[in-house]
Design an enzyme around this catalytic site. Structure first.
Site, PDB file in Angstrom:
ATOM      1  CD  GLU A 112     -16.430  18.151  47.353  1.00  0.00           C
ATOM      2  OE1 GLU A 112     -15.389  17.523  47.585  1.00  0.00           O
ATOM      3  OE2 GLU A 112     -17.048  18.073  46.269  1.00  0.00           O
ATOM      4  CE  LYS A 167     -11.678  20.172  29.595  1.00  0.00           C
ATOM      5  NZ  LYS A 167     -11.238  21.348  30.411  1.00  0.00           N
ATOM      6  N   PRO A 168      -6.665  19.351  30.633  1.00  0.00           N
ATOM      7  CG  PRO A 168      -5.028  21.012  30.490  1.00  0.00           C
ATOM      8  CD  PRO A 168      -5.677  19.905  29.699  1.00  0.00           C
ATOM      9  CD  GLU A 192     -11.668  11.275  43.060  1.00  0.00           C
ATOM     10  OE1 GLU A 192     -12.681  11.650  43.711  1.00  0.00           O
ATOM     11  OE2 GLU A 192     -10.608  11.894  43.042  1.00  0.00           O
ATOM     12  CB  SER A 207     -18.415  18.975  40.347  1.00  0.00           C
ATOM     13  OG  SER A 207     -18.957  19.055  39.024  1.00  0.00           O
ATOM     14  CB  ALA A 255      -6.863  16.458  34.835  1.00  0.00           C
ATOM     15  N   PRO A 256      -8.884  17.746  36.964  1.00  0.00           N
ATOM     16  CG  PRO A 256      -8.842  17.174  39.244  1.00  0.00           C
ATOM     17  CD  PRO A 256      -8.465  16.656  37.874  1.00  0.00           C
ATOM     18  CD1 TRP A 257     -11.038  23.828  38.684  1.00  0.00           C
ATOM     19  CD2 TRP A 257     -10.202  23.896  40.750  1.00  0.00           C
ATOM     20  NE1 TRP A 257     -12.087  24.065  39.552  1.00  0.00           N
ATOM     21  CE2 TRP A 257     -11.594  24.112  40.823  1.00  0.00           C
ATOM     22  CE3 TRP A 257      -9.467  23.897  41.938  1.00  0.00           C
ATOM     23  CZ2 TRP A 257     -12.264  24.321  42.033  1.00  0.00           C
ATOM     24  CZ3 TRP A 257     -10.112  24.103  43.140  1.00  0.00           C
ATOM     25  CH2 TRP A 257     -11.500  24.311  43.184  1.00  0.00           C
TER      26      TRP A 257
END
Length: 479
Positions: A381, A178-179, A251, A230, A152-154
């Protein structure tokens, strides 16, 4: 006087544990720039343990009925709702997000999404049984894929964790999640809440860095790897997973075009676009970052958007007047500032363009005009509170500019002309097209992109089906 740091731990097989070798990382509150916790820096031994726990739990969880899985997810949703204040506080400390907005705009959708997947567990659809060959009956089974390695992303640590584990668990899979190394606190709290609901090993959380995530994806146990992150990280995951033909769900980045035609309701468009561009400090793959405006209203629109930016406030989490908090980390602040520092001479900063305050990683709401299609800030981005504006002459050029990037996650069209809206929605090469709005999501509808924005869907029945595999069973009517 020294304040004792909070100690976060991995959650493996129903137990909270430090990293096997004792390594830790510091966790920083981006609103203050100060360390408030330590988290395990998990290595191969921790990954092995988590995968073993998930693999051991899989047969039992796979064989539960959809009704049992639904009941468990509904209990999780109720528990999250009951402990909403704790989750919001952890998320705000993770990210610096405004407390009030996190409580109103993130926690309720998360709970709703869990409840949606609880219902989806009992609504798998497929072809009916039939005789497609004489004397033979065919049926199609949808089965869970197995152990899922999820990263998962921040930017939305809590919500993206839900997007990962809820459909996987609803379908009968087990999970190792995993965060991000910068935002583990809320995910560890989720594990604490979930501990009383799910059998041991169904849901596991390990903290760590890129190397931890790499070890998860390369591990032989998972049948599927899912990442929100990313493009670079997604490409690395796809390459690693290809070595043993794992399923991959990606994603990735976005560069959402916001196409505003001359007949649009300009005040409404400006207001909504400013919110959709600056919410969460623009750290959203679907953020309204790249505005394309018809030349006849360009100057009026830019002036109005610059004023909206000037009226938008960023600040500390307990300030109820702020729209967004800080960028997540010093590297992200440096990246956003770098885009502005490297602007070409023909670009004009209409608002913002600078850091705010000396404490934390805050950046002003920014508007940049005068840009060309091949400019760096148009093609790449930014992932910050920066909205760019370009001018177009007609529908054809608007589409050319909109589609002329490597990302293809989300987009929006602003017009009162129904035919034009339908043509644009057909021809925009993006996984989502909003018309006269930008950024609303619902659990029932799919979210995911094309091109370098990745593949696979989050949310909806499509996202649920991504965590299943299809088996054909044929039986002879004679035996």
């Amino acid at each position: 006087m020294t304040t004792e740091l909070r100690r976060l731990r991995n959650y493996i097989g129903g137990e909270f544990k430090d990293a096997a070798d004792g390594r830790t990382t510091e966790v920083v509150n981006p609103a203050t720039g100060e360390v408030y916790a330590t988290a395990p820096l998990s290595g191969q031994a921790d990954v092995d343990a988590a995968m073993a726990a998930a693999a051991a739990a899989f047969p039992g969880w796979r064989d539960t009925t959809p009704a049992e899985r639904q009941k468990a997810l509904l209990k999780i949703a109720d528990a999250f709702e009951a402990r909403a204040d704790e989750l919001v506080a952890a998320e705000s400390e993770n990210t610096g997000k405004p407390l009030a907005l996190t409580a109103s705009e993130e926690l309720p959708p998360m709970v709703d999404q869990i409840r949606f997947f609880a219902g989806a567990a009992r609504l798998l659809e497929g072809r009916s049984a039939g005789e497609y060959m004489e004397g033979m009956t065919s049926i199609v089974r949808r089965e869970p894929v197995g152990v899922c390695a999820q990263v998962a992303p921040w930017n939305y640590p809590m919500m993206m964790a839900v997007w990962k584990f809820a459909p996987a668990i609803a379908a009968g899979n087990t999970v190792v999640l995993k965060p991000s190394d910068t935002t583990p606190a809320s995910t560890v709290l989720m594990a604490e809440i979930i501990d009383s609901v799910l059998p041991k090993g169904v849901f596991n959380v390990i903290c760590g860095d890129r190397e931890t995530g790499k070890a998860m994806v390369e591990h032989s146990t998972p049948a599927m790897a899912s990442i929100t992150g990313s493009v670079r990280a997604g490409m690395q995951v796809a390459e690693s997973a290809s070595k043993d033909v794992k399923r991959v769900h990606l994603e990735l980045g976005g560069k959402a075009p916001v196409v505003v035609f001359e007949d649009a309701d300009i005040p409404k468009a400006v207001e909504d676009i400013a919110v959709a561009g600056y919410f969460n400090a623009g750290q959203d793959c679907t953020a309204a970052t790249r505005v394309l405006v018809h030349e006849s209203i360009h100057d009026e629109f830019v002036a109005a958007l610059a004023k909206a930016a000037a009226d938008t406030k960023t600040g500390q989490p307990d300030d109820e007047d702020v729209l967004y908090g800080p960028l997540n980390n010093p590297n992200q602040l440096k990246q956003v500032a770098g885009f502005i520092e490297r602007l070409p001479a023909h670009a004009k900063v209409e608002a913002g363009g600078h850091q705010v305050g000396e404490k934390g990683y805050f950046y002003a709401p920014t508007v940049v005009s005068g840009l060309k299609q091949d400019d760096e800030i148009i093609q790449n981005e930014v992932f910050g509170p920066v909205i760019t504006v370009q001018s177009f002459t007609d529908e054809g050029q608007a589409l050319e500019y909109a589609n002329g990037v490597e990302f293809a996650l989300a987009s929006s069209v602003w017009t009162k002309d129904h035919g034009r809206a339908m043509r644009m929605s057909k021809n925009l090469d993006f996984g989502c097209v909003w018309i006269n709005t930008h950024i609303p999501l619902v659990a029932e509808m799919p979210h995911g992109g094309f091109k370098k924005s990745g593949y696979g869907k989050d949310l909806s029945a499509y996202g649920f089906e991504d965590y299943t595999r299809i088996k054909h069973v044929m039986t002879s009517l004679d035996g």
